[in-house]
Enzyme design. Structure first.
Site, PDB file in Angstrom:
ATOM      1  N   HIS A 192       0.805  -1.224   0.000  1.00  0.00           N
ATOM      2  CA  HIS A 192       0.000   0.000   0.000  1.00  0.00           C
ATOM      3  C   HIS A 192       0.838   1.275   0.000  1.00  0.00           C
ATOM      4  O   HIS A 192       0.419   2.301   0.552  1.00  0.00           O
ATOM      5  CB  HIS A 192      -0.948   0.011   1.205  1.00  0.00           C
ATOM      6  N   HIS A 292      -6.265  -3.330 -10.810  1.00  0.00           N
ATOM      7  CA  HIS A 292      -6.818  -3.064  -9.478  1.00  0.00           C
ATOM      8  C   HIS A 292      -8.330  -3.095  -9.621  1.00  0.00           C
ATOM      9  O   HIS A 292      -8.896  -2.506 -10.536  1.00  0.00           O
ATOM     10  CB  HIS A 292      -6.340  -1.689  -9.024  1.00  0.00           C
TER      11      HIS A 292
END
Length: 388
Positions: A192, A292
């Site tokens: 992340h 994603h």
């Protein structure tokens, strides 16, 4: 055929608001698109209201390229996340209209299939207590549903650094997950964008024995030199790209050779055709594509249209069997992962093959959704009140 208007529907959960956009035409055919905004849903809705008047009304939904260019460049300011996401939902809906009008699936309009199935990986599955025992049990449940791959961020609230105690704990979590899923399943390691290059490299080496399929966003996305530093010092594929919102901005990433796998979000990068163009460029750099996908069933269906037509497509992320699984009911014909092989299978249904159920969507009103990666317990995706 001309576009007569758009309608927006926000499906809310505590940690994500999903924006569905229907594009209506004078021939009675309606298409649907979807994106997920983080803290910018109202801004997206405001942009779409302006874009409807300035660019969308009266447009030919078959002329996708023309509409995208006018939405992107017709307002002189530089297009960022909000504009590109607005383009994406409208563009996706136009492809849906085109497929329905012609009686063919969108993938057929993109050059035809290169595969009959797309492998899925699970995310949002570790919303349990953050312990090795709980993660082991949850990971086993993922495998029992037929998945052959999953992703995890085991690093808590790590930011730039991760101390020795937290490093050992993260290692224990990954050890438990690998034990649960066995040696053959893919384990994607998510960072992340948390860490400095030195920390990311150190953690990659600590976790290498568990054979991660990739190292995702090891450093914040703004500094490609930092990513290059990581890529040069690790022995696993590096994945990134979900926070790049214009395919042109991938140019420097390709030139750096710092990424082995790119992760564009169809709902943020301008839609299906923009993603397919990007994938073609990635192919010239021998780079894989793994979008994603933190959206619901429509965004999943849109991503699959790209997957079925793209030779260098690796795998597709999927949340909707685990986090907020009840939202699947807002779409008829939602794509499903086959428990026999852990893949999405080709559909011949016209357009995207899905339909938004507006009445079902209304059961999930917009919320003040939050997803704060620096808050304790973020992985449970249940933010505590408005201040968390």
């Amino acid at each position: 055929m001309r576009i007569t208007g758009i309608s927006t529907h926000v499906v809310g959960t505590p940690w994500r608001n999903l924006t569905y956009v229907q594009v209506h035409t004078d021939e009675g055919i309606t298409g649907v698109g979807e994106t997920r905004m983080l803290g910018r849903t109202d801004a997206l809705l405001g942009y779409l209201k302006e874009a409807e008047a300035n660019h969308i009304l009266g447009s030919d939904p078959f002329a996708v390229e023309d509409l995208v260019r006018r939405m992107k460049y017709g307002d002189y300011g530089r297009a960022g996340e909000i504009v590109m996401s607005g383009i994406a939902v409208v563009e996706t809906a136009c492809w849906d209209i085109k497929g329905k009008a012609l009686g063919v699936p969108v993938w057929q309009l993109l050059g035809g299939k290169v595969t009959d199935k797309v492998k899925a990986y699970a995310n949002g599955w570790y919303t349990t207590e953050r312990t090795p025992e709980a993660y082991h049990k949850a990971a086993r449940a993922v495998m029992e549903r037929g998945y052959r791959a999953l992703k995890i961020d085991p690093f808590g609230t790590g930011h730039f650094e991760l101390d020795h105690r937290e490093t050992l704990y993260a290692v224990s979590l990954i050890e438990a997950v690998r034990d649960a899923i066995g040696p053959e399943a893919e384990l994607m390691l998510e960072m992340h964008g948390r860490f400095s290059p030195a920390t990311a490299v150190r953690l990659a080496h600590e976790l290498a024995p568990f054979r991660p399929a990739w190292l995702e966003e090891p450093v914040p996305p703004e500094n490609l030199k930092a990513l290059e530093k990581v890529a040069a010092k690790v022995d696993m594929p590096v994945a990134t790209g979900e926070r790049i919102h214009d395919r042109i901005e991938f140019r420097e990433l390709f030139e750096s050779q710092a990424a082995d796998i790119i992760q564009p979000d169809v709902g943020h990068i301008g839609g299906i055709w923009e993603t397919r163009k990007l994938a073609a460029t990635a192919e010239t750099h021998y780079t894989l594509v793994a979008p994603h996908n933190v959206g619901g069933p429509v965004l999943t269906a849109a991503s699959l249209q790209v997957g079925f037509t793209t030779p260098n497509f690796k795998i597709l992320e999927h949340f909707n069997d685990f986090a907020d699984a009840e939202i699947k009911k807002v779409v008829k014909g939602a794509p499903v992962v086959d428990p026999e092989d852990g893949c999405f299978h080709l559909s011949d249904a016209p357009g995207l093959g899905v339909e938004l159920d507006v009445d079902a969507a209304a059961e999930f009103p917009q919320q003040q959704a939050r997803f704060d990666l620096w808050a304790e317990g973020w992985e449970q995706r249940r933010p505590k009140g408005t201040g968390q």
